[in-house]
Design a protein around this motif. Structure first.
Motif, PDB file in Angstrom:
ATOM      1  N   GLU A 107       0.835  -1.209   0.000  1.00 47.60           N
ATOM      2  CA  GLU A 107       0.000   0.000   0.000  1.00 47.60           C
ATOM      3  C   GLU A 107       0.870   1.260   0.000  1.00 47.60           C
ATOM      4  O   GLU A 107       0.665   2.178  -0.816  1.00 47.60           O
ATOM      5  CB  GLU A 107      -0.898  -0.012   1.235  1.00 47.60           C
ATOM      6  N   ARG A 108       1.869   1.317   0.877  1.00 47.67           N
ATOM      7  CA  ARG A 108       2.677   2.527   1.006  1.00 47.67           C
ATOM      8  C   ARG A 108       3.610   2.717  -0.191  1.00 47.67           C
ATOM      9  O   ARG A 108       3.846   3.850  -0.628  1.00 47.67           O
ATOM     10  CB  ARG A 108       3.493   2.467   2.305  1.00 47.67           C
ATOM     11  N   MET A 109       4.143   1.637  -0.750  1.00 49.45           N
ATOM     12  CA  MET A 109       4.998   1.763  -1.930  1.00 49.45           C
ATOM     13  C   MET A 109       4.199   2.225  -3.136  1.00 49.45           C
ATOM     14  O   MET A 109       4.666   3.044  -3.946  1.00 49.45           O
ATOM     15  CB  MET A 109       5.690   0.441  -2.220  1.00 49.45           C
ATOM     16  N   GLY A 110       2.974   1.719  -3.276  1.00 48.54           N
ATOM     17  CA  GLY A 110       2.119   2.177  -4.369  1.00 48.54           C
ATOM     18  C   GLY A 110       1.794   3.655  -4.235  1.00 48.54           C
ATOM     19  O   GLY A 110       1.822   4.403  -5.216  1.00 48.54           O
ATOM     20  N   ALA A 111       1.510   4.081  -3.009  1.00 50.44           N
ATOM     21  CA  ALA A 111       1.204   5.491  -2.779  1.00 50.44           C
ATOM     22  C   ALA A 111       2.403   6.379  -3.070  1.00 50.44           C
ATOM     23  O   ALA A 111       2.248   7.547  -3.454  1.00 50.44           O
ATOM     24  CB  ALA A 111       0.740   5.682  -1.340  1.00 50.44           C
ATOM     25  N   ALA A 112       3.615   5.833  -2.915  1.00 44.06           N
ATOM     26  CA  ALA A 112       4.836   6.602  -3.179  1.00 44.06           C
ATOM     27  C   ALA A 112       5.224   6.587  -4.656  1.00 44.06           C
ATOM     28  O   ALA A 112       6.235   7.191  -5.029  1.00 44.06           O
ATOM     29  CB  ALA A 112       5.983   6.057  -2.336  1.00 44.06           C
ATOM     30  N   GLY A 113       4.435   5.912  -5.483  1.00 43.73           N
ATOM     31  CA  GLY A 113       4.664   5.939  -6.922  1.00 43.73           C
ATOM     32  C   GLY A 113       5.580   4.862  -7.465  1.00 43.73           C
ATOM     33  O   GLY A 113       6.031   4.948  -8.613  1.00 43.73           O
ATOM     34  N   PHE A 114       5.843   3.823  -6.686  1.00 41.94           N
ATOM     35  CA  PHE A 114       6.690   2.739  -7.170  1.00 41.94           C
ATOM     36  C   PHE A 114       5.863   1.701  -7.922  1.00 41.94           C
ATOM     37  O   PHE A 114       4.678   1.492  -7.630  1.00 41.94           O
ATOM     38  CB  PHE A 114       7.414   2.064  -6.004  1.00 41.94           C
ATOM     39  N   GLU A 115       6.514   1.053  -8.878  1.00 46.32           N
ATOM     40  CA  GLU A 115       5.875  -0.026  -9.622  1.00 46.32           C
ATOM     41  C   GLU A 115       6.246  -1.366  -8.989  1.00 46.32           C
ATOM     42  O   GLU A 115       7.411  -1.742  -8.950  1.00 46.32           O
ATOM     43  CB  GLU A 115       6.329  -0.020 -11.086  1.00 46.32           C
ATOM     44  N   LEU A 116       5.249  -2.084  -8.486  1.00 40.75           N
ATOM     45  CA  LEU A 116       5.447  -3.401  -7.913  1.00 40.75           C
ATOM     46  C   LEU A 116       4.678  -4.434  -8.720  1.00 40.75           C
ATOM     47  O   LEU A 116       3.554  -4.168  -9.178  1.00 40.75           O
ATOM     48  CB  LEU A 116       4.963  -3.463  -6.456  1.00 40.75           C
ATOM     49  N   LEU A 117       5.273  -5.595  -8.918  1.00 39.61           N
ATOM     50  CA  LEU A 117       4.515  -6.683  -9.517  1.00 39.61           C
ATOM     51  C   LEU A 117       3.395  -7.072  -8.564  1.00 39.61           C
ATOM     52  O   LEU A 117       3.569  -7.063  -7.350  1.00 39.61           O
ATOM     53  CB  LEU A 117       5.420  -7.886  -9.793  1.00 39.61           C
ATOM     54  N   PRO A 118       2.220  -7.406  -9.079  1.00 37.74           N
ATOM     55  CA  PRO A 118       1.084  -7.695  -8.202  1.00 37.74           C
ATOM     56  C   PRO A 118       1.299  -8.969  -7.397  1.00 37.74           C
ATOM     57  O   PRO A 118       2.032  -9.864  -7.806  1.00 37.74           O
ATOM     58  CB  PRO A 118      -0.084  -7.841  -9.184  1.00 37.74           C
ATOM     59  N   GLY A 119       0.632  -9.053  -6.240  1.00 37.34           N
ATOM     60  CA  GLY A 119       0.708 -10.256  -5.432  1.00 37.34           C
ATOM     61  C   GLY A 119       0.481  -9.970  -3.967  1.00 37.34           C
ATOM     62  O   GLY A 119       0.300  -8.817  -3.549  1.00 37.34           O
ATOM     63  N   THR A 120       0.493 -11.038  -3.160  1.00 36.70           N
ATOM     64  CA  THR A 120       0.276 -10.925  -1.721  1.00 36.70           C
ATOM     65  C   THR A 120       1.388 -11.590  -0.920  1.00 36.70           C
ATOM     66  O   THR A 120       1.371 -11.552   0.307  1.00 36.70           O
ATOM     67  CB  THR A 120      -1.065 -11.577  -1.331  1.00 36.70           C
ATOM     68  N   HIS A 121       2.331 -12.215  -1.587  1.00 39.44           N
ATOM     69  CA  HIS A 121       3.430 -12.910  -0.926  1.00 39.44           C
ATOM     70  C   HIS A 121       4.384 -11.911  -0.275  1.00 39.44           C
ATOM     71  O   HIS A 121       4.450 -10.749  -0.699  1.00 39.44           O
ATOM     72  CB  HIS A 121       4.175 -13.755  -1.977  1.00 39.44           C
ATOM     73  N   PRO A 122       5.151 -12.315   0.750  1.00 38.56           N
ATOM     74  CA  PRO A 122       6.142 -11.405   1.354  1.00 38.56           C
ATOM     75  C   PRO A 122       7.278 -11.002   0.427  1.00 38.56           C
ATOM     76  O   PRO A 122       8.043 -10.096   0.765  1.00 38.56           O
ATOM     77  CB  PRO A 122       6.676 -12.211   2.545  1.00 38.56           C
ATOM     78  N   ILE A 123       7.424 -11.659  -0.724  1.00 36.27           N
ATOM     79  CA  ILE A 123       8.364 -11.190  -1.746  1.00 36.27           C
ATOM     80  C   ILE A 123       7.697 -10.071  -2.529  1.00 36.27           C
ATOM     81  O   ILE A 123       6.580 -10.227  -3.026  1.00 36.27           O
ATOM     82  CB  ILE A 123       8.764 -12.318  -2.709  1.00 36.27           C
ATOM     83  N   HIS A 124       8.381  -8.941  -2.668  1.00 34.86           N
ATOM     84  CA  HIS A 124       7.857  -7.800  -3.418  1.00 34.86           C
ATOM     85  C   HIS A 124       8.900  -7.379  -4.446  1.00 34.86           C
ATOM     86  O   HIS A 124      10.012  -6.974  -4.079  1.00 34.86           O
ATOM     87  CB  HIS A 124       7.556  -6.626  -2.494  1.00 34.86           C
ATOM     88  N   ALA A 125       8.550  -7.474  -5.709  1.00 31.04           N
ATOM     89  CA  ALA A 125       9.454  -7.062  -6.782  1.00 31.04           C
ATOM     90  C   ALA A 125       9.195  -5.601  -7.121  1.00 31.04           C
ATOM     91  O   ALA A 125       8.165  -5.251  -7.703  1.00 31.04           O
ATOM     92  CB  ALA A 125       9.249  -7.940  -8.011  1.00 31.04           C
ATOM     93  N   VAL A 126      10.133  -4.729  -6.718  1.00 28.04           N
ATOM     94  CA  VAL A 126      10.046  -3.299  -7.024  1.00 28.04           C
ATOM     95  C   VAL A 126      10.780  -3.097  -8.339  1.00 28.04           C
ATOM     96  O   VAL A 126      11.993  -3.261  -8.423  1.00 28.04           O
ATOM     97  CB  VAL A 126      10.677  -2.452  -5.898  1.00 28.04           C
ATOM     98  N   MET A 127      10.044  -2.721  -9.386  1.00 28.64           N
ATOM     99  CA  MET A 127      10.570  -2.787 -10.744  1.00 28.64           C
ATOM    100  C   MET A 127      11.268  -1.496 -11.177  1.00 28.64           C
ATOM    101  O   MET A 127      10.841  -0.382 -10.850  1.00 28.64           O
ATOM    102  CB  MET A 127       9.438  -3.098 -11.719  1.00 28.64           C
ATOM    103  N   PHE A 128      12.356  -1.698 -11.950  1.00 31.39           N
ATOM    104  CA  PHE A 128      13.088  -0.609 -12.586  1.00 31.39           C
ATOM    105  C   PHE A 128      13.300  -1.020 -14.051  1.00 31.39           C
ATOM    106  O   PHE A 128      14.373  -1.472 -14.428  1.00 31.39           O
ATOM    107  CB  PHE A 128      14.419  -0.367 -11.882  1.00 31.39           C
ATOM    108  N   PRO A 129      12.272  -0.869 -14.875  1.00 37.85           N
ATOM    109  CA  PRO A 129      12.327  -1.400 -16.232  1.00 37.85           C
ATOM    110  C   PRO A 129      13.171  -0.536 -17.165  1.00 37.85           C
ATOM    111  O   PRO A 129      13.538   0.601 -16.846  1.00 37.85           O
ATOM    112  CB  PRO A 129      10.862  -1.391 -16.656  1.00 37.85           C
ATOM    113  N   GLY A 130      13.461  -1.095 -18.342  1.00 36.28           N
ATOM    114  CA  GLY A 130      14.140  -0.342 -19.383  1.00 36.28           C
ATOM    115  C   GLY A 130      15.623  -0.599 -19.453  1.00 36.28           C
ATOM    116  O   GLY A 130      16.205  -1.333 -18.650  1.00 36.28           O
ATOM    117  N   GLU A 131      16.255   0.029 -20.429  1.00 35.05           N
ATOM    118  CA  GLU A 131      17.672  -0.203 -20.690  1.00 35.05           C
ATOM    119  C   GLU A 131      18.557   0.212 -19.524  1.00 35.05           C
ATOM    120  O   GLU A 131      19.570  -0.423 -19.233  1.00 35.05           O
ATOM    121  CB  GLU A 131      18.099   0.555 -21.960  1.00 35.05           C
ATOM    122  N   ASP A 132      18.216   1.296 -18.845  1.00 37.15           N
ATOM    123  CA  ASP A 132      19.028   1.788 -17.737  1.00 37.15           C
ATOM    124  C   ASP A 132      18.534   1.279 -16.390  1.00 37.15           C
ATOM    125  O   ASP A 132      19.028   1.706 -15.335  1.00 37.15           O
ATOM    126  CB  ASP A 132      19.032   3.315 -17.725  1.00 37.15           C
ATOM    127  N   GLY A 133      17.566   0.375 -16.415  1.00 35.30           N
ATOM    128  CA  GLY A 133      16.967  -0.097 -15.170  1.00 35.30           C
ATOM    129  C   GLY A 133      17.944  -0.776 -14.242  1.00 35.30           C
ATOM    130  O   GLY A 133      17.895  -0.580 -13.019  1.00 35.30           O
TER     131      GLY A 133
END
Length: 398
Positions: A309-335
């Motif tokens: 909830e808080r990461m989404g509110a801060a504007g981060f892109e997370l892969l969806p899910g409910t598991h304790p693993i959270h993938a905070v994404m940095f896509p693209g060539e410079d990711g």
């Protein structure tokens, strides 16, 4: 004449220049929700310590007592003179916990997955594997002479097509192989649909539940329990090196005939030293604790939801899910470079996370994988979100 070193040095420099270098930070003490590194004391959000048992004194005390009673090591493989009664006790306890007839210990789950396929399947059989399965499953399947089919991640339509192809080719035994939780994404395999297709095509189901056992599902019994398909899964593999104490060791839990055949034919079992006595004793205590860790599992669910909830509110892109693993994404060539810079900056801010990039994840899909533990508090989670925000903003400004 050494012709290899210059070639390796060139490749290593390319890895550094592209931001794909995987460094190792030394922890100056025990694993836990907080760790000491050369940078100082940090909140730790990148361990597989889901129940907080790696730093819990109870498994450690059991391991200490085992050193006096059982000794330091076995100096043998299991079938020669490397089996203590506590090894068999742990195998029976794992089987009882997971609801299978028996289980068999390996030095690691990597070894368990590496040895199972060649021992059970061969020419004339077919293995149908999810494309995002763990490297140990991929390597184990490569060692087997059965036909290999790979289906798109969690895609039941593609799985049906691969099963159809396997049956049309005349396969005898067919086995569907999947991670219960895909560790880089934090997503669950669609086990009910997989089991339905397995029944339709007369296939076995094998699940590597390393990122679920102990804290997912009723009583922590993993993804088959979570999805209500425990009796429909034929083979379960897992690790003692994550939620169940965080030390080492893996297992296969299955029917008696499968386990007995692995004792006779699985090469990593037959030719690897026995799991150390202290690890066995500590793991038995960790399994006992995990079985009753209801409050810890509920807390883990709550803080996982809070983080998302808080990461989404801060504007981060997370892969969806409910598991304790959270993938905070940095896509693209410079990711990859950005993810690495953010992770480095967060350590300066007192939060330890790790960036992942190719070849651990596909090109263009770099990420920071955040893993929560029941040992984390809500304040720890909020501090992690704040560090993410400050690090991202600081990297963007440079």
């Amino acid at each position: 004449m050494d012709t290899l070193t210059p070639k390796l040095e060139t490749t290593l420099q390319e890895i550094r220049e592209t931001g794909l270098w995987k460094g190792e930070r030394e922890i100056l003490g025990r694993q836990g929700s907080h760790v000491e590194t050369a940078a100082g004391r940090s909140l730790n959000f990148c361990a597989n310590n889901y129940l907080g048992l790696a730093g819990d004194p109870r498994p450690a005390e059991a391991a200490k007592a085992a050193l006096d009673r059982w000794g330091f090591g076995m100096s043998s493989v299991r079938f020669i003179c490397g089996t203590q009664d506590q090894h068999r006790a742990l195998e029976r306890e794992i089987a009882e916990f997971l609801g299978t007839e028996d289980s068999i210990l390996f030095s690691s789950c990597f070894d368990a997955n590496g040895g199972i396929f060649e021992a059970l399947f061969g020419p004339g059989d077919a293995i149908v594997s999810d494309e995002l399965n763990h490297a140990s499953l991929i390597d184990g399947i490569r060692l087997c002479k059965a036909a290999r089919h790979r289906y798109r991640n969690a895609n039941l339509e593609d799985l049906r097509a691969k099963l159809t192809a396997a049956r049309e080719a005349g396969a005898d035994q067919v086995v569907i192989v999947t991670d219960g939780v895909f560790s880089m994404d934090g997503s669950y395999a669609p086990l009910p649909g997989i089991c339905d297709l397995a029944e339709e095509f007369r296939a076995l189901v094998m699940v590597d539940d390393s990122h679920a056992t102990g804290f997912v599902g009723e009583g922590g019994r993993g993804t088959p329990e979570l999805f209500g398909v425990r009796e429909r899964v034929d083979i379960l593999t897992g690790t003692l090196g994550k939620a169940l104490g965080g030390a080492s060791g893996g297992y296969v839990a299955a029917g008696q005939a499968i386990v007995d055949m692995l004792r006779q034919k699985a090469r990593p079992y037959l030719f690897s030293n026995t799991l150390a006595p202290a690890v066995v004793a500590g793991s038995r205590e960790a399994l006992r604790i995990a079985a009753g860790a209801h409050a810890e599992r509920e807390h883990l669910v709550r803080i996982a939801a809070l983080f998302r909830e808080r990461m989404g509110a801060a504007g981060f892109e997370l892969l969806p899910g409910t598991h304790p693993i959270h993938a905070v994404m940095f896509p693209g060539e410079d990711g990859a470079r950005t993810a690495g810079a953010v992770a480095a900056r967060m350590l300066d801010l007192g939060v330890y996370v790790t960036a992942f990039s190719f070849p651990v994840v596909p090109r263009g899909k770099a990420r920071i994988r955040v893993q929560l533990s029941a040992a984390h508090s809500e304040d720890d989670v909020l501090a992690c979100v704040e560090a993410f925000t400050r690090a991202r903003d600081g990297v963007s400004a440079t």
